[in-house]
Enzyme design. Structure first.
Site, short mmCIF file in Angstrom:
data_model
loop_
_atom_site.label_atom_id
_atom_site.label_comp_id
_atom_site.label_asym_id
_atom_site.label_seq_id
_atom_site.Cartn_x
_atom_site.Cartn_y
_atom_site.Cartn_z
N CYS A 75 -33.30 -27.07 -31.48
CA CYS A 75 -34.11 -26.71 -32.63
C CYS A 75 -34.35 -27.98 -33.44
CB CYS A 75 -33.33 -25.69 -33.46
SG CYS A 75 -34.09 -25.21 -35.01
N CYS A 185 -41.52 -28.43 -32.61
CA CYS A 185 -40.71 -27.22 -32.77
C CYS A 185 -40.54 -26.64 -31.38
CB CYS A 185 -41.43 -26.23 -33.69
SG CYS A 185 -40.69 -24.58 -33.72
N1 DGL Z 1 -37.27 -23.71 -32.78
C1 DGL Z 1 -37.13 -24.16 -34.14
C2 DGL Z 1 -37.51 -25.64 -34.24
O1 DGL Z 1 -37.51 -26.32 -33.22
C3 DGL Z 1 -37.84 -23.21 -35.01
C4 DGL Z 1 -37.47 -23.36 -36.44
C5 DGL Z 1 -37.63 -22.13 -37.27
O2 DGL Z 1 -36.90 -21.17 -37.02
O3 DGL Z 1 -38.43 -22.19 -38.22
O4 DGL Z 1 -37.75 -26.17 -35.28
#
Ligand code: DGL
Length: 263
Positions: A75, A185
């Site tokens: 993440c 993301c």
């Molecule tokens: N997969 C997360 C990232 O890479 C998502 C973040 C979120 O939950 O806003 O930032």
């Protein structure tokens, strides 16, 4: 259990980090993995740094209790806000993911690079530090992907609402002549076909998934933690919300198992 057979622990605010899990699985198919999808608390991107650190601590401790030998923070938002805290406070290797803004800035021909990421990533001190090292001759167009994670978590990748938001976020990058668009993301690689429809050919869309998998491999090798067993690997996914979207994402991975978790 021999320590090399312990699982790689992976967490994300939701199902997006499975895009990283897939890269790791492709590169290291013998490794056992445990994935934690904290979908109940998604999105992390709108939360404060302290909230992101607290959730990352909870996720890390869960994975350590499950016997993880290394933790992948799959993440960008959790990495850019919390990995420094985690590395200081836990005695286990951490691999994080950051937007591939550096490679994009080295390869751009137009001198303009777009980045789509969460507010939490774009506002983080780590991201600011990374961009401050990029040549002043490069223009970076930052765009918060507000609403995208929620739609993906709800399985609405191909909805009209998604098309509307992506056009709103990507078209200004094209107008400003970006030739590289960085997906900052781990949820966004699932939007690649829709984004390519908007950009057409000639625009490079990049993310850091493959680089993260390579880094996991390097660190496991350096620490003598590579699992050389030829047994079929075990891949367990824990999710604290409805698991149907995750089931769909993993439908081609027969040796994956999904468990609902009250977490
Ligand atoms: N997969 C997360 C990232 O890479 C998502 C973040 C979120 O939950 O806003 O930032």
């Amino acid at each position: 259990m021999n320590s090399t057979q312990k699982p790689i622990g992976i967490f994300d605010s939701g199902i997006g980090g499975t895009s990283i899990w897939k890269e790791i699985y492709q590169l290291l198919p013998n490794e056992n993995t445990i994935y934690l999808s904290d979908s109940k608390n998604a999105p992390y991107g709108q939360k404060s740094t302290q909230e992101i650190i607290d959730l990352s601590i909870k996720n890390t401790e869960f994975l350590i209790n499950k016997g993880a030998k290394i933790i992948v923070v799959a993440c960008n938002t959790a990495t850019t806000n919390a990995i420094q805290y985690l590395r200081t406070n836990y005695d286990i290797p951490f691999i994080g993911i950051e937007p591939a803004i550096k490679p994009a800035s080295l390869k751009t021909k137009t001198g303009t690079v777009g980045i789509l990421a969460t507010k939490g990533t774009l506002n983080s001190a780590l991201f600011e530090k990374t961009t401050s090292n990029i040549s002043d001759e490069i223009t970076i167009i930052e765009q918060v992907g507000e609403g995208l994670v929620e739609l993906i978590e709800n399985g609405k990748m191909e909805s009209d609402e998604m098309t509307f938001l992506l056009e709103k976020y990507i078209n200004p990058m094209l107008e400003k002549k970006c030739d590289y668009i960085v997906l900052g993301c781990t949820h966004y690689p699932y939007l690649l076909p829709q984004i390519q429809k908007i950009t057409g050919d000639g625009i490079q869309i990049i993310d850091s998934g493959e680089a993260v998998a390579k880094q996991v491999k390097n660190v496991l090798s350096l620490q003598n933690l590579v699992n050389n067993s030829t047994n079929q690997s075990s891949n367990i996914f824990y999710i604290n919300k409805d698991k149907s979207v995750l089931e769909n994402i993993l439908k081609d991975y027969k040796n994956s198992k999904i468990d609902y978790l009250d977490f």
